[in-house]
Motif scaffolding. Structure first.
Motif, mmCIF file in Angstrom:
data_model
loop_
_atom_site.group_PDB
_atom_site.id
_atom_site.type_symbol
_atom_site.label_atom_id
_atom_site.label_comp_id
_atom_site.label_asym_id
_atom_site.label_seq_id
_atom_site.Cartn_x
_atom_site.Cartn_y
_atom_site.Cartn_z
ATOM 1 N N LEU A 39 0.822 -1.299 -0.025
ATOM 2 C CA LEU A 39 -0.040 0.015 -0.175
ATOM 3 C C LEU A 39 0.885 1.174 -0.039
ATOM 4 N N LEU A 40 1.862 1.269 0.842
ATOM 5 C CA LEU A 40 2.785 2.292 0.790
ATOM 6 C C LEU A 40 3.531 2.370 -0.393
ATOM 7 N N THR A 41 4.035 1.746 -1.121
ATOM 8 C CA THR A 41 4.680 1.792 -2.261
ATOM 9 C C THR A 41 3.887 2.237 -3.398
ATOM 10 N N ALA A 48 -1.301 8.205 -3.909
ATOM 11 C CA ALA A 48 -1.721 8.681 -2.586
ATOM 12 C C ALA A 48 -2.891 9.212 -2.589
ATOM 13 N N ILE A 49 -3.301 10.068 -3.615
ATOM 14 C CA ILE A 49 -4.817 10.494 -3.515
ATOM 15 C C ILE A 49 -5.508 9.487 -3.187
ATOM 16 N N GLY A 50 -5.700 8.479 -4.015
ATOM 17 C CA GLY A 50 -6.535 7.482 -3.989
ATOM 18 C C GLY A 50 -6.360 6.780 -2.354
ATOM 19 N N GLY A 51 -5.193 6.616 -2.156
ATOM 20 C CA GLY A 51 -5.077 6.138 -0.810
ATOM 21 C C GLY A 51 -5.772 6.949 0.385
ATOM 22 N N VAL A 52 -5.597 8.215 0.364
ATOM 23 C CA VAL A 52 -6.242 9.206 1.111
ATOM 24 C C VAL A 52 -7.998 8.890 1.142
ATOM 25 N N GLY A 54 -9.470 6.555 -0.153
ATOM 26 C CA GLY A 54 -9.982 5.148 0.319
ATOM 27 C C GLY A 54 -9.720 4.994 2.104
ATOM 28 N N MET A 55 -8.733 5.566 2.435
ATOM 29 C CA MET A 55 -8.531 5.565 3.734
ATOM 30 C C MET A 55 -9.698 6.258 4.636
ATOM 31 N N TYR A 56 -10.307 7.140 4.168
ATOM 32 C CA TYR A 56 -11.326 7.831 4.898
ATOM 33 C C TYR A 56 -12.708 7.405 4.597
ATOM 34 N N LEU A 57 -12.661 7.030 3.238
ATOM 35 C CA LEU A 57 -14.058 6.618 2.918
ATOM 36 C C LEU A 57 -14.490 5.226 3.554
ATOM 37 N N PHE A 58 -13.548 4.334 3.508
ATOM 38 C CA PHE A 58 -13.621 3.089 4.120
ATOM 39 C C PHE A 58 -13.179 2.964 5.530
ATOM 40 N N ARG A 59 -12.908 4.094 6.114
ATOM 41 C CA ARG A 59 -12.383 4.050 7.485
ATOM 42 C C ARG A 59 -11.398 2.975 8.019
ATOM 43 N N HIS A 60 -10.339 2.912 7.158
ATOM 44 C CA HIS A 60 -9.405 2.016 7.010
ATOM 45 C C HIS A 60 -7.845 2.433 7.056
ATOM 46 N N HIS A 64 -3.237 4.329 12.066
ATOM 47 C CA HIS A 64 -1.854 4.144 11.909
ATOM 48 C C HIS A 64 -1.281 5.238 11.598
ATOM 49 N N ASN A 65 -0.343 5.676 12.177
ATOM 50 C CA ASN A 65 0.276 7.140 12.058
ATOM 51 C C ASN A 65 0.849 7.049 10.591
ATOM 52 N N THR A 66 1.604 6.028 10.159
ATOM 53 C CA THR A 66 2.263 6.042 8.911
ATOM 54 C C THR A 66 1.397 6.406 7.729
ATOM 55 N N PHE A 67 -0.089 5.864 7.928
ATOM 56 C CA PHE A 67 -1.159 5.897 6.869
ATOM 57 C C PHE A 67 -1.659 7.244 7.351
ATOM 58 N N ALA A 68 -2.003 7.689 8.517
ATOM 59 C CA ALA A 68 -2.890 8.735 8.913
ATOM 60 C C ALA A 68 -2.230 10.167 8.593
ATOM 61 N N PHE A 69 -0.970 10.162 8.568
ATOM 62 C CA PHE A 69 0.001 11.060 8.042
ATOM 63 C C PHE A 69 0.584 11.220 6.836
ATOM 64 N N GLY A 70 1.140 10.216 6.672
ATOM 65 C CA GLY A 70 1.951 9.856 5.512
ATOM 66 C C GLY A 70 0.954 9.957 4.080
ATOM 67 N N PHE A 71 0.037 9.261 4.190
ATOM 68 C CA PHE A 71 -0.829 9.378 3.017
ATOM 69 C C PHE A 71 -1.434 10.932 2.615
ATOM 70 N N PRO A 72 -1.751 11.687 3.563
ATOM 71 C CA PRO A 72 -2.171 13.049 3.195
ATOM 72 C C PRO A 72 -1.011 14.094 2.817
#
Length: 86
Positions: A39-41, A48-52, A54-60, A64-72
């Motif tokens: 996911l990170l790769t 990353a735009i799709g990751g952000v 997906g992360m908030y739409l699916f609450r997934h 996780h700090n790596t995702f919550a701060f890294g993706f945005p």
């Protein structure tokens, strides 16, 4: 050239968005999960735009700090590059 960049980012964002959905469904069913490294790769490579989304739409992976701060952060950098460089 601009169209190619938009298409590239759009395709990777769509792929990561779908992977976030699939990983959430697997988490709910307690099945084998998609590796965080994968996911990170994809996010680093331009999705990353799709990751952000997906992360908030699916609450997934929102806790996780790596995702919550890294993706945005990655999404902001990618948007900046697209707007100012391309």
């Amino acid at each position: 050239m601009e169209l190619a960049v938009y298409a590239y980012v759009g395709v990777l964002s769509l792929i990561l968005f779908v992977l976030m959905y699939n990983d959430k469904q697997k988490a709910i069913k307690k099945e084998w999960r998609i590796a965080e490294k994968t996911l990170l790769t994809i996010a680093i490579l331009g999705g990353a735009i799709g990751g952000v989304l997906g992360m908030y739409l699916f609450r997934h992976k929102t806790k996780h700090n790596t995702f919550a701060f890294g993706f945005p952060l990655l999404a902001a950098i990618q948007i900046f590059i697209i707007v100012n460089v391309v």
